[in-house]
Write an enzyme that holds these catalytic residues in place. Sequence first.
Site, PDB file in Angstrom:
ATOM      1  N   GLU B  61       0.817  -1.214   0.000  1.00  0.00           N
ATOM      2  CA  GLU B  61       0.000   0.000   0.000  1.00  0.00           C
ATOM      3  C   GLU B  61       0.853   1.267   0.000  1.00  0.00           C
ATOM      4  OE1 GLU B  61      -0.810  -2.696   1.680  1.00  0.00           O
ATOM      5  OE2 GLU B  61      -2.838  -3.180   1.025  1.00  0.00           O
ATOM      6  N   HIS B 130     -10.879  -5.393   9.498  1.00  0.00           N
ATOM      7  CA  HIS B 130     -11.522  -5.355   8.170  1.00  0.00           C
ATOM      8  C   HIS B 130     -12.881  -4.665   8.205  1.00  0.00           C
ATOM      9  CE1 HIS B 130      -8.602  -8.561   7.282  1.00  0.00           C
ATOM     10  NE2 HIS B 130      -8.890  -8.446   6.002  1.00  0.00           N
TER      11      HIS B 130
HETATM   12  C1  LIG Z   1      -2.044  -4.668   4.092  1.00  0.00           C
HETATM   13  C2  LIG Z   1      -3.071  -5.541   3.467  1.00  0.00           C
HETATM   14  N1  LIG Z   1      -3.375  -5.367   2.177  1.00  0.00           N
HETATM   15  C3  LIG Z   1      -4.299  -6.160   1.599  1.00  0.00           C
HETATM   16  C4  LIG Z   1      -4.923  -7.133   2.305  1.00  0.00           C
HETATM   17  C5  LIG Z   1      -5.977  -7.995   1.642  1.00  0.00           C
HETATM   18  N2  LIG Z   1      -5.493  -9.347   1.512  1.00  0.00           N
HETATM   19  C6  LIG Z   1      -5.760 -10.293   2.425  1.00  0.00           C
HETATM   20  S1  LIG Z   1      -4.995 -11.703   2.125  1.00  0.00           S
HETATM   21  C7  LIG Z   1      -4.294 -11.111   0.725  1.00  0.00           C
HETATM   22  C8  LIG Z   1      -3.403 -11.970  -0.080  1.00  0.00           C
HETATM   23  C9  LIG Z   1      -2.284 -12.461   0.739  1.00  0.00           C
HETATM   24  O1  LIG Z   1      -1.475 -13.251  -0.047  1.00  0.00           O
HETATM   25  P1  LIG Z   1      -0.312 -14.087   0.577  1.00  0.00           P
HETATM   26  O2  LIG Z   1       0.470 -13.238   1.512  1.00  0.00           O
HETATM   27  O3  LIG Z   1       0.414 -14.736  -0.526  1.00  0.00           O
HETATM   28  O4  LIG Z   1      -1.056 -15.145   1.490  1.00  0.00           O
HETATM   29  P2  LIG Z   1      -2.076 -16.288   1.054  1.00  0.00           P
HETATM   30  O5  LIG Z   1      -3.449 -15.692   1.099  1.00  0.00           O
HETATM   31  O6  LIG Z   1      -1.693 -16.752  -0.275  1.00  0.00           O
HETATM   32  O7  LIG Z   1      -1.923 -17.329   2.109  1.00  0.00           O
HETATM   33  C10 LIG Z   1      -4.674  -9.793   0.518  1.00  0.00           C
HETATM   34  C11 LIG Z   1      -4.267  -8.956  -0.622  1.00  0.00           C
HETATM   35  C12 LIG Z   1      -4.597  -7.266   3.653  1.00  0.00           C
HETATM   36  N3  LIG Z   1      -5.191  -8.199   4.429  1.00  0.00           N
HETATM   37  N4  LIG Z   1      -3.662  -6.485   4.211  1.00  0.00           N
END
Ligand SMILES: Cc1ncc(C[n+]2csc(CCOP(=O)(O)OP(=O)(O)O)c2C)c(N)n1
Lengths: 327, 327
Positions: B61, B130
């Site tokens: 972000e 959230h």
């Molecule tokens: C700072 C932030 N930005 C966006 C999100 C929304 N979000 C939640 S999970 C996710 C993807 C996370 O991907 P990864 O770290 O690869 O973990 P995975 O879900 O694949 O286990 C996103 C974009 C968030 N929770 N926190």
Amino acid sequence: MDIKNDRLCGLYTTMLKIRLFEERIIDLYARGMVPGLAHLYIGEEAVAAGVCATLREDDYITSTHRGHGHVIAKGAELNPMMAELFGKKSGYCKGKGGSMHIADMAIGILGANGIAGGGLPIAVGAGMSAKWRGTDQVTACFFGDGSSNNGTFHESLNLASLHKLPVVFVCENNGYGISVSQEMHQPIKDIAIRAIGFDMPGVVVDGNDVIEVYKEAEKAVRRARAKEGPTLIECKTYRWRGHHEGDPNQGGRYRTKEEIEAWKEKDPIKRLAQKLIVEKIILKKRLTALEQEINEEIDRAVDFADKSAFPAMEALYEDVYVQEGEK
Amino acid sequence: MMRMITYAQALNEALRECMRQDEKVVLLGEDIGRYGGIFQVSAGLLDEFGPQRVMDTPISEAGFVGACVGAALTGMRPVAEIMFIDFSTVAMDMIINQMAKMHYMFGGRGRVPMVLRVNIGAGRGTAAQHSQSFHALFMHIPGLLVAAPSTAYDAKGLMIEAIRNDNPVIFVEHKKLYNEKGPVPEESYTIPFGQAEVKREGKDLTIVATHAMVVRSLGIAEALAREGIEIEIVDPRTLTPLDKGTILDSVKKTGRLLVADEGHKTCGVAAEISAMVAEEALYYLKAPVLRVCSPDTPVPFSPPLEKAFIPDEKDLLPAIRHLMEYV
Ligand SMILES: Cc1ncc(C[n+]2csc(CCOP(=O)(O)OP(=O)(O)O)c2C)c(N)n1
């Protein structure tokens, strides 16, 4: 290093417990018993199981939005976990946190986190704290490939390496951050190479091979405990389900059925089961019995959660600040 | 031509129109491309405009919001989506220290015409990271414009205005409104910032309401009209600039004021509006000003607690009754 047979069985039990717990959540979620978001870990069990098996009870972990596996592997109890997922007063967080925020200081679970990349600096802080307090506690920090792009990743690895902190950074590379594939969110293939920039060891392991995960984690934990500094371990794995439950096509919008099926072939649990049977470490009968025992434990947890009360209205205003005399 | 479309579709139309008209309008954010944004606000735009102009960003972000500041300073009109307002905290330096004050700090040299889309609102069982509604935080920062649409019509008109505006805009959407339908013209139109709308006329009491509180207040007003209580509902539509005139005119007419906003009560939107009315229209008031807001607690997960947390009819009705006791 040879892993003892009972250790192998332990790894198997943990993975199976995570899998069966998560499979139950699919059903409970579909029936509306689990509110909010549930990000399932199915397919990735070898990472949590392998890493946490190398930790002591007084070691720490920081977890993520996809945290059920991490906390089960660290020793969380199913009753308060399930109750938390139901939003009940008897839950780990008194129903205030839900699926994404399970915490238990007594066994070093410093909280699952809804902020992608939020756990990394916290793990560094726990590492600093261990150093300041003069203990040999280690912190394992779980995060995803997507989260490894956040600034917190870079700042945390730098700090941890600079101060030789006892932290093991565990990147769960399941290939996606929600819908964005790794090729689309970073220019590198192996996240582990980022360790070079921080002068710490970075290793890639097959995240679906619990023995490999265990071996690398064991090395990293030993290094951390010996005050030699942090390690970055990248575990290549895959999530079978959609980003969260309720995603009707299981991620079909951004990945193919073939890809999902190919990864299911690499099921970490089946893989270890085969080894255990072929090498006559355990009888097939025993594996079936184990499954039943765990399912019964989950049944009890569901029953416990279901019968527990929702928090009283006053609870809304409690815990905002620590009260005098509160333990 | 008017048709009924949802708030999310109205926003989508606004983005599409602006992108067609002006090549400088580009979209950035997590999962906004193939996935269409988790609330589908950017659905289909990748197909029409391609990955150069609809950019799936890594989870970073601070990085992509800061990049928008740089792009805006150098001639583009970026619109960034932050998946939930909660994650704007990761980019706070870029928002507060950079984006908001460059124009002033540089003595009018340079401008930052960008839009930061965020959403607020509890009610989806997603707990304290959230579900927050801290839009008032941005009202506190000079240099930012803060839009707060409550209907599909306002969403489209305000978004087109926000994109064309030469100032940085925080565009605050409400996640419980995305699926609400309303009449929206097919053609392009703008709603100037700083123009409140009287969503319902009445003579007995003024409710200044934002976002979902507008919908909740309208429901109550209809019910109370049957008892002969005529409530006027004023929706500011933008919080910065705030249309004081329309609010004051309404208060002068009714003599009773209730401010309803989903943010926390302390130092919130409602606090600001109440203070403004106390300063400028105190002698028109027959009753104390009341605020219906979220309590000063984090958002709880458990469904009954979350329900208690969300300001709605159960909070509005007693407040209205109380105000009506003053004659
Ligand atoms: C700072 C932030 N930005 C966006 C999100 C929304 N979000 C939640 S999970 C996710 C993807 C996370 O991907 P990864 O770290 O690869 O973990 P995975 O879900 O694949 O286990 C996103 C974009 C968030 N929770 N926190």
